[in-house]
Design a protein around this motif. Structure first.
Motif, PDB file in Angstrom:
ATOM      1  N   ILE A 188     -18.865  26.248  38.680  1.00  0.00           N
ATOM      2  CA  ILE A 188     -18.228  26.713  39.915  1.00  0.00           C
ATOM      3  C   ILE A 188     -18.571  28.182  40.165  1.00  0.00           C
ATOM      4  O   ILE A 188     -18.553  29.017  39.258  1.00  0.00           O
ATOM      5  N   LEU A 189     -18.919  28.496  41.393  1.00  0.00           N
ATOM      6  CA  LEU A 189     -19.180  29.868  41.811  1.00  0.00           C
ATOM      7  C   LEU A 189     -17.934  30.425  42.483  1.00  0.00           C
ATOM      8  O   LEU A 189     -17.090  29.672  42.979  1.00  0.00           O
ATOM      9  N   THR A 237     -18.597  26.738  45.846  1.00  0.00           N
ATOM     10  CA  THR A 237     -18.063  28.095  45.700  1.00  0.00           C
ATOM     11  C   THR A 237     -16.585  28.110  46.042  1.00  0.00           C
ATOM     12  O   THR A 237     -16.163  27.508  47.033  1.00  0.00           O
ATOM     13  N   ASP A 238     -15.808  28.777  45.234  1.00  0.00           N
ATOM     14  CA  ASP A 238     -14.389  28.981  45.532  1.00  0.00           C
ATOM     15  C   ASP A 238     -14.243  30.312  46.261  1.00  0.00           C
ATOM     16  O   ASP A 238     -14.591  31.376  45.725  1.00  0.00           O
ATOM     17  N   PHE A 239     -13.733  30.241  47.485  1.00  0.00           N
ATOM     18  CA  PHE A 239     -13.583  31.442  48.310  1.00  0.00           C
ATOM     19  C   PHE A 239     -12.156  31.990  48.295  1.00  0.00           C
ATOM     20  O   PHE A 239     -11.802  32.816  49.126  1.00  0.00           O
ATOM     21  N   GLY A 240     -11.351  31.535  47.327  1.00  0.00           N
ATOM     22  CA  GLY A 240     -10.054  32.152  47.134  1.00  0.00           C
ATOM     23  C   GLY A 240      -8.929  31.533  47.930  1.00  0.00           C
ATOM     24  O   GLY A 240      -9.033  30.423  48.453  1.00  0.00           O
ATOM     25  N   ASP A 241      -7.846  32.295  48.045  1.00  0.00           N
ATOM     26  CA  ASP A 241      -6.601  31.809  48.632  1.00  0.00           C
ATOM     27  C   ASP A 241      -6.193  32.613  49.857  1.00  0.00           C
ATOM     28  O   ASP A 241      -6.223  33.853  49.841  1.00  0.00           O
ATOM     29  N   VAL A 242      -5.755  31.891  50.885  1.00  0.00           N
ATOM     30  CA  VAL A 242      -4.997  32.469  51.985  1.00  0.00           C
ATOM     31  C   VAL A 242      -3.530  32.276  51.641  1.00  0.00           C
ATOM     32  O   VAL A 242      -3.094  31.149  51.380  1.00  0.00           O
ATOM     33  N   THR A 257     -29.006  26.747  53.114  1.00  0.00           N
ATOM     34  CA  THR A 257     -28.766  25.680  52.154  1.00  0.00           C
ATOM     35  C   THR A 257     -27.320  25.199  52.266  1.00  0.00           C
ATOM     36  O   THR A 257     -26.388  25.997  52.247  1.00  0.00           O
ATOM     37  N   LYS A 258     -27.142  23.890  52.371  1.00  0.00           N
ATOM     38  CA  LYS A 258     -25.803  23.334  52.473  1.00  0.00           C
ATOM     39  C   LYS A 258     -25.008  23.615  51.212  1.00  0.00           C
ATOM     40  O   LYS A 258     -25.522  23.517  50.101  1.00  0.00           O
ATOM     41  N   GLY A 259     -23.749  23.964  51.385  1.00  0.00           N
ATOM     42  CA  GLY A 259     -22.877  24.192  50.247  1.00  0.00           C
ATOM     43  C   GLY A 259     -21.487  23.640  50.513  1.00  0.00           C
ATOM     44  O   GLY A 259     -21.194  23.117  51.593  1.00  0.00           O
ATOM     45  N   PHE A 260     -20.629  23.772  49.519  1.00  0.00           N
ATOM     46  CA  PHE A 260     -19.237  23.356  49.620  1.00  0.00           C
ATOM     47  C   PHE A 260     -18.366  24.560  49.317  1.00  0.00           C
ATOM     48  O   PHE A 260     -18.669  25.337  48.400  1.00  0.00           O
ATOM     49  N   GLY A 261     -17.289  24.708  50.057  1.00  0.00           N
ATOM     50  CA  GLY A 261     -16.408  25.846  49.844  1.00  0.00           C
ATOM     51  C   GLY A 261     -14.966  25.427  49.650  1.00  0.00           C
ATOM     52  O   GLY A 261     -14.362  24.806  50.534  1.00  0.00           O
ATOM     53  N   ILE A 262     -14.416  25.740  48.490  1.00  0.00           N
ATOM     54  CA  ILE A 262     -13.007  25.472  48.226  1.00  0.00           C
ATOM     55  C   ILE A 262     -12.192  26.675  48.676  1.00  0.00           C
ATOM     56  O   ILE A 262     -12.551  27.823  48.400  1.00  0.00           O
TER      57      ILE A 262
END
Length: 321
Positions: free
Chosen positions: A35-36, A95-100, A48-53
């Motif tokens: 996990i990034l 990639t995990d982009f954190g929390d709101v 490049t296609k990615g996924f974001g948590i």
């Protein structure tokens, strides 16, 4: 954070410490190894296609809907389970982009902040997977998708909601976790909505009438014993009339045998096997633009059963999308 200026929210960037698991001398065996993490300020356009948590740390909508509070703890529990999962996919950048984070129960500002996040991720070729948090996450996610598609000519959005409830209540005093799809359909008349798993005993006659007037498609929980040809046919018709698909999963749609840790548990829900088959079918359409998983309440979970299910749903979406 300047990205959320003028909004009463907090933001925490993605952190590798949120993910842990079994040690391995081999690379790319477990999620915690691969996990990034990033923050939204440093997000750069990618081809490049990615996924974001992204976590939606908010249960203000559940509280306003008189539900069992605790869903704000959901993202942390889901990540703890994701980190331990083995990886069985290749060429997937996640990639995990954190929390709101909701402050002072300001639901509307938290929704606006998540909408901005979803908008930015989509414009950067990232498929968002938001984890909540109450089901008011849906109004936020939809608005982020809508903003990202505002300059696209063919932009009909369809919503598939796996849920025991329609969540079609009209806003009376304030929006909450029971109003998101009424808000969406009231503001976006061209949007199509299909609910899967609706339980008669979880929705009033008024809500069924609202669904009829709003031309909402749905199948009951009794029609979710198997993912059969009849349901495939209904979903194919739905998919043909839309350009983009937003999938939202309320964990209270599952039987409480699999998901006890939710605001409104029910013994009469569908099974994970059914949802896996339905997700595989929907993701094959290549129309999915964003997803979310809502209503995990760790305070009422048993052996982290519901968190484990949510984590495996995230993993499955990444595998199949």
């Amino acid at each position: 954070m300047s990205f959320f200026k003028e909004l009463k929210v907090a933001y925490q960037a993605g952190d590798k410490e949120w993910y842990s698991g079994r040690a391995s001398q081999l690379e790319n065996q477990y999620w915690h190894q691969s996990i990034l993490v990033s923050d939204l300020e440093n997000l750069k356009i990618s081809t490049t296609k990615g996924f974001g948590i992204v976590g939606y740390v908010c249960d203000a909508g559940v509280k306003k809907n008189q539900g069992r509070i605790g869903a704000q703890k959901g993202p942390k529990s889901i990540r703890a389970k994701i980190g331990r999962l083995p990886i069985h996919f290749e060429n997937r950048k996640v990639t995990d982009f954190g929390d709101v984070i909701c402050l002072d129960e300001d639901l509307e500002d938290c929704q606006k902040a998540l909408s901005k996040t979803i908008h930015k991720l989509i414009l950067n070729n990232i498929l968002p997977i938001a984890i909540g948090g109450g089901h008011d996450i849906a109004y936020a996610n939809f608005n982020g998708i809508k903003e990202a598609l505002k300059n696209v000519s063919e932009n009909k959005i369809g919503i598939i909601n796996f849920d025991a409830h329609f969540d079609l209540r009209a806003v009376e005093i304030a929006p909450n976790s029971g109003t998101p799809f009424h808000q969406i359909l009231s503001e976006n008349t061209a949007t199509s909505y299909f609910a899967i798993g609706i339980q008669q005993q979880a929705n009033t006659k008024e809500l069924f009438e609202i669904a009829r007037k709003r031309k909402v498609s749905y199948v009951s929980n009794l029609e979710c014993e198997t993912f059969d040809e009849a349901l495939k046919s209904k979903l194919n018709k739905f998919l043909k009339k839309i350009d983009y698909l937003y999938i939202t999963i309320d964990l209270d749609g599952f039987s409480s045998a699999y998901a006890p840790g939710v605001s409104a548990p029910s013994a009469l829900g569908f099974t994970p096997n059914f949802v896996y088959k339905a997700l595989a079918f929907l993701l094959q359409s290549k129309k999915v633009i964003s997803c979310d998983i809502a209503e995990l309440n760790p305070d009422f979970d048993i052996d982290n059963r519901t968190a484990d299910l949510a984590a495996k749903l995230v993993d499955y979406i990444v595998q199949k999308a």
